[in-house]
Scaffold this active site. Structure first.
Site, PDB file in Angstrom:
ATOM      1  N   SER A   1       0.822  -1.217   0.000  1.00  0.00           N
ATOM      2  CA  SER A   1       0.000   0.000   0.000  1.00  0.00           C
ATOM      3  C   SER A   1       0.852   1.261   0.000  1.00  0.00           C
ATOM      4  CB  SER A   1      -0.953  -0.010   1.198  1.00  0.00           C
ATOM      5  OG  SER A   1      -0.224   0.013   2.415  1.00  0.00           O
ATOM      6  N   GLY A   2       2.165   1.115   0.145  1.00  0.00           N
ATOM      7  CA  GLY A   2       3.030   2.298   0.094  1.00  0.00           C
ATOM      8  C   GLY A   2       3.419   2.834   1.463  1.00  0.00           C
TER       9      GLY A   2
ATOM     10  N   GLU B   1       7.851  -1.725   9.763  1.00  0.00           N
ATOM     11  CA  GLU B   1       7.387  -3.082  10.087  1.00  0.00           C
ATOM     12  C   GLU B   1       7.084  -3.246  11.575  1.00  0.00           C
ATOM     13  OE1 GLU B   1       6.608  -4.871   7.607  1.00  0.00           O
ATOM     14  OE2 GLU B   1       7.953  -4.328   5.969  1.00  0.00           O
TER      15      GLU B   1
HETATM   16  P1  ADP Z   1       4.305  -1.399   1.890  1.00  0.00           P
HETATM   17  O1  ADP Z   1       5.413  -0.844   2.773  1.00  0.00           O
HETATM   18  O2  ADP Z   1       2.939  -0.887   2.273  1.00  0.00           O
HETATM   19  O3  ADP Z   1       4.340  -2.898   1.741  1.00  0.00           O
HETATM   20  P2  ADP Z   1       5.876  -0.265  -0.263  1.00  0.00           P
HETATM   21  O4  ADP Z   1       6.046   1.197   0.074  1.00  0.00           O
HETATM   22  O5  ADP Z   1       7.022  -1.170   0.070  1.00  0.00           O
HETATM   23  O6  ADP Z   1       4.527  -0.806   0.420  1.00  0.00           O
HETATM   24  O7  ADP Z   1       5.586  -0.464  -1.806  1.00  0.00           O
HETATM   25  C1  ADP Z   1       4.645   0.306  -2.517  1.00  0.00           C
HETATM   26  C2  ADP Z   1       4.869   0.036  -4.002  1.00  0.00           C
HETATM   27  O8  ADP Z   1       4.516  -1.299  -4.299  1.00  0.00           O
HETATM   28  C3  ADP Z   1       4.006   0.846  -4.953  1.00  0.00           C
HETATM   29  O9  ADP Z   1       4.531   2.123  -5.203  1.00  0.00           O
HETATM   30  C4  ADP Z   1       4.027  -0.013  -6.218  1.00  0.00           C
HETATM   31  O10 ADP Z   1       5.153   0.312  -7.008  1.00  0.00           O
HETATM   32  C5  ADP Z   1       4.245  -1.425  -5.692  1.00  0.00           C
HETATM   33  N1  ADP Z   1       3.090  -2.337  -5.815  1.00  0.00           N
HETATM   34  C6  ADP Z   1       3.184  -3.652  -6.102  1.00  0.00           C
HETATM   35  N2  ADP Z   1       1.969  -4.241  -6.075  1.00  0.00           N
HETATM   36  C7  ADP Z   1       1.060  -3.284  -5.773  1.00  0.00           C
HETATM   37  C8  ADP Z   1      -0.375  -3.268  -5.578  1.00  0.00           C
HETATM   38  N3  ADP Z   1      -1.115  -4.369  -5.687  1.00  0.00           N
HETATM   39  N4  ADP Z   1      -0.941  -2.094  -5.254  1.00  0.00           N
HETATM   40  C9  ADP Z   1      -0.211  -0.961  -5.146  1.00  0.00           C
HETATM   41  N5  ADP Z   1       1.131  -0.916  -5.295  1.00  0.00           N
HETATM   42  C10 ADP Z   1       1.782  -2.059  -5.607  1.00  0.00           C
END
Ligand code: ADP
Ligand code: ZN
Length: 191
Positions: A25-26, A94
């Site tokens: 989710s970013g 995390e």
């Molecule tokens: P989180 O920390 O919430 O796991 P991240 O900040 O590491 O998320 O990663 C976000 C990035 O993941 C987005 O900018 C996009 O490039 C990528 N991404 C991969 N799959 C998805 C998805 N299903 N929805 C939105 N972004 C995604």
């Protein structure tokens, strides 16, 4: 996406910001964005992640789109207090992998006048609130919930679908283990 812009930063006090949401989710992206801006403002920034999560790097927090910032791995949240003595801004990624002590640690740091920014999953793979993130949300001044895109239907997604049959609450993994899904497409595994 609405984000905390904090044009009016609190004065002469610390505070807690929580960034929560499902996987992809970013959250890490948003955490990195805020910490980079604090570094640009020449503030003393320290960043921590739990020892369990060394998927992409030992010494960086890394987002799924490969942005990164150097960080320190900690086993016990108590270590964060000693390592944050000179910091004005503390980033923690995390949060769901830390013990419940992280809540008191965040509180102590904010009471010392520091800005504490914490990112973590708010639900586990079954859609159940994932401690200690709900407790952190309750004591935070600022909360951001980020949404991913459902890989099944394209809706905004706030659930993490586990696509393996493992039943442990904590299974560290990425694209081979989890995908983002909306409420309608998320399937709760049967026991
Ligand atoms: P989180 O920390 O919430 O796991 P991240 O900040 O590491 O998320 O990663 C976000 C990035 O993941 C987005 O900018 C996009 O490039 C990528 N991404 C991969 N799959 C998805 C998805 N299903 N929805 C939105 N972004 C995604
Ligand atoms: Zn969907």
């Amino acid at each position: 996406m609405e984000v905390v812009t904090l044009h009016n930063m609190p004065q002469q006090t610390g505070w807690i910001e929580v960034i929560c949401g499902c996987m992809y989710s970013g959250k890490t992206e948003e955490l990195i964005r805020r910490l980079r801006r604090a570094q640009i403002a020449k503030q003393n920034v320290v960043i921590f992640k739990p020892a369990i999560d060394t998927r992409y790097s030992n010494d960086h927090i890394v987002s799924h789109n490969t942005q990164s910032l150097s960080s320190t791995v900690v086993k016990n949240p108590q270590e964060i207090l000693g390592l944050s003595k000179d910091a004005q801004v503390i980033g923690i990624d995390e949060a769901q992998f830390f013990s419940a002590d992280i809540t008191q640690i965040a509180e102590t740091l904010a009471n010392q006048g520091k800005r504490v920014i914490i990112a973590g999953l708010d639900q586990d793979y079954r859609g159940i609130p994932f401690e200690p993130v709900p407790q952190l949300l309750a004591i935070a001044e600022y909360i951001t919930k980020t949404l991913a895109i459902c890989v099944v239907c394209g809706n905004p997604a706030d659930r993490t679908q586990r696509i393996t049959s493992q039943k442990d609450r904590v299974v560290v993994g990425a694209k081979d283990v989890y995908e983002a899904r909306c409420r309608r497409c998320h399937q709760v595994p049967t026991e």
